[in-house]
Design an enzyme around this catalytic site. Structure first.
Site, mmCIF file in Angstrom:
data_model
loop_
_atom_site.group_PDB
_atom_site.id
_atom_site.type_symbol
_atom_site.label_atom_id
_atom_site.label_comp_id
_atom_site.label_asym_id
_atom_site.label_seq_id
_atom_site.Cartn_x
_atom_site.Cartn_y
_atom_site.Cartn_z
ATOM 1 N N LYS A 79 0.856 -1.190 0.000
ATOM 2 C CA LYS A 79 0.000 0.000 0.000
ATOM 3 C C LYS A 79 0.891 1.239 0.000
ATOM 4 C CE LYS A 79 -3.990 1.807 2.620
ATOM 5 N NZ LYS A 79 -4.852 1.561 3.802
ATOM 6 N N SER A 154 -9.757 1.411 2.783
ATOM 7 C CA SER A 154 -8.922 2.222 1.924
ATOM 8 C C SER A 154 -7.841 1.433 1.188
ATOM 9 C CB SER A 154 -8.248 3.327 2.749
ATOM 10 O OG SER A 154 -7.381 2.781 3.715
ATOM 11 N N SER A 178 -9.757 -0.970 6.941
ATOM 12 C CA SER A 178 -9.233 -0.820 5.579
ATOM 13 C C SER A 178 -8.509 -2.011 4.979
ATOM 14 C CB SER A 178 -8.308 0.385 5.517
ATOM 15 O OG SER A 178 -9.088 1.533 5.411
HETATM 16 N N1 GLN Z 1 -13.093 3.826 6.413
HETATM 17 C C1 GLN Z 1 -12.436 4.187 7.621
HETATM 18 C C2 GLN Z 1 -12.016 5.634 7.570
HETATM 19 O O1 GLN Z 1 -12.244 6.245 6.593
HETATM 20 C C3 GLN Z 1 -11.279 3.289 7.888
HETATM 21 C C4 GLN Z 1 -10.116 3.591 7.049
HETATM 22 C C5 GLN Z 1 -8.899 2.780 7.382
HETATM 23 O O2 GLN Z 1 -8.997 1.737 8.042
HETATM 24 N N2 GLN Z 1 -7.759 3.303 6.998
HETATM 25 O O3 GLN Z 1 -11.475 6.142 8.485
#
Ligand code: GLN
Length: 481
Positions: A79, A154, A178
């Site tokens: 990532k 994400s 994510s």
């Molecule tokens: N969807 C969640 C957020 O926007 C989690 C994102 C993540 O785990 N990086 O914060």
């Protein structure tokens, strides 16, 4: 089946027997990228040359009959919020569009030490903020199963790349779901380890008390192989735990007879898609038929999880993102700039996307003097209550099974204009980050041709149990060896 569609475990066996070379595997993955990447956009950077040279080195280790790790010669994607020395690391943000780190993150260093081959850096919601990978400054990633749909987020790039054969393994990061959520949406396996299990050194922070690096692969076994490489204490991260690291592959050998599986009633109420509920209850039934004991439990503070998370995560983000001021890294606004304050303002205005700005404003607000107690402190107290709920339940059960998401994958553009709707996608995942617990997302079928996942939650530092239960499920349904 092509090499790029095999599991890491299968490829590793073939490599060991001399049936294939890492170069051939890498070329197969790169070919798939050439075929698919235009429509998927899973990568921000493809490191073709580095991949081929690392593959060559990995092959030499086999040729010299050196003792090597199971990861030697296996393609991996990272990532793009994990620092890679001399390789662009953008966090999906315009503000870091030209940032080249001078060092490797600890987890990255560990996979390189074991001989993994870097294919590239994957797309993400800017700084990890989002649930669909639509908040990337580099365009959205599409779901390989059906490109009209989101890949989840994400870590959508990592999940889509694994699902499409554009890599074999991938690392993602999980602050509120994510790793698990895109794994569910793309039909692959994703595990977020216990907070502290993997060093965060070199992971560009979103919300430091929630962030954790996790593994994505096609099977539970592949995730276990990757966890074996990345877990462990690191002196560069004071929150990494000084706790012994088991061999995660050993946990796959044990069956699940007599294990106690908890089903929290608060996770199966209105709001959960009925077809998802049905699929998960079918999975639970399989466990029961194979000797597990199903126990109804209650996690009463679940209903406050989203609200507390969306105060704590933006609060930490607003502090972490203060460092992007046009001076130390990345973008700097220069046009019509006469003084340094204007330079800071304009850099941040140009560099950050809409969702990131929204969170900085929200986070700054909840941390401000008059509101700290009412919002931030209150949210921290709720966090403790959520953790206590889990502690109490884990006195009765070995693992907890829940949904990963309330709905199946949604269409690109469907929720992007309504941030609250998007936040609700995280309702089943954020509690684990707040409690620091390990959790894995695993496919349990398809709805209208798109994958659905279920989540296995474990006690702190009991990833072994999570993997054991997940692997058992794969055996029941005839996936995995
Ligand atoms: N969807 C969640 C957020 O926007 C989690 C994102 C993540 O785990 N990086 O914060």
């Amino acid at each position: 089946m092509e090499l790029c569609d095999c599991t890491a475990a299968e490829l590793s066996t073939m490599l060991r027997k001399g049936e294939v070379s890492s170069k051939e595997i890498t070329e197969s993955v790169l070919k798939r990228i050439d075929e698919k990447e235009k429509e998927l956009n899973a990568y921000i950077t493809v490191t073709r040359d580095k991949a081929l040279s690392q593959a060559e080195i990995a092959d030499k280790r086999f040729n010299k009959k050196q003792k090597v790790s199971l990861l030697n010669g296996i393609p991996i994607a990272l990532k793009d919020n994990l620092c890679t020395k001399s390789i662009l690391t953008t966090c999906g943000s315009k503000i870091l569009e030209n940032y080249i780190p001078p060092y490797d993150a600890t987890a990255v260093n560990k996979v390189f030490q074991e001989g993994a081959v870097l294919i590239g850096k994957t797309n993400l919601d800017e700084f990890g903020m989002g649930s669909s990978t639509e908040n990337s400054a580099f365009g959205p990633t599409r779901n390989p199963i059906n490109i009209a749909f989101v890949a989840g987020g994400s870590s959508g790039g990592s999940a889509a790349a694994v699902a499409a054969g554009e890599t074999i393994l991938a690392l993602g990061t999980d602050t509120g779901g994510s790793v698990r959520m895109p794994a569910a949406y793309c039909g692959v396996v994703g595990i977020k380890p216990t907070y502290g299990r993997v060093s965060r050194y070199g992971l560009i922070s979103y919300a430091s008390s929630l962030d954790q690096i996790g593994a994505l692969g096609r099977t539970v076994e592949d995730c276990a192989i990757l966890l074996n490489a990345i877990c462990g204490y690191d002196k560069y991260d004071s929150t990494s735990a000084k706790i012994e690291k088991p061999n995660f592959l050993d946990s796959l050998k044990k069956n699940i007879k007599g294990l106690k599986i908890g089903l929290p009633k608060e996770y199966f109420i209105e709001g959960l898609d009925l077809q998802i509920k049905d699929k998960i209850l079918k999975a639970v039934k399989l466990f029961e038929e194979n000797g597990a004991v199903i126990i109804d439990i209650s996690l009463p503070h679940t209903k406050y999880a989203i609200s507390a998370y969306y105060l704590i995560a933006p609060a930490e983000a607003s502090s972490n993102l203060a460092r992007y001021d046009g001076v130390k890294y990345g973008l700097r606004a220069t046009e019509n700039i006469t003084d340094s304050l204007r330079m800071y303002e304009e850099t941040r205005n140009l560099g950050f996307g809409k969702e990131v700005k929204r969170r900085i404003i929200l986070g700054t607000y909840v941390l401000s003097a008059g509101y700290y107690d009412a919002y931030y402190l209150k949210a921290q107290k709720v966090r403790t209550l959520i953790k206590n709920d889990f502690d109490q339940s884990f006195e009765k059960v070995d693992v907890i099974i829940t949904p990963v998401t309330p709905t199946p994958p949604f269409r690109l553009g469907e929720k992007i204009a309504d941030p609250l709707k998007m936040y609700l996608m995280d309702v089943y995942t954020v509690s684990l980050n707040m409690a620091g617990l390990p959790g894995m997302s695993l496919n349990c079928g398809m709805i209208d041709g798109l994958p659905v996942g279920f989540q296995i939650i474990g006690k702190p530092f009991d990833e072994e149990m999570v993997l054991r239960v997940g692997h058992a499920y794969e055996l029941f349904v005839g996936r995995g060896a």
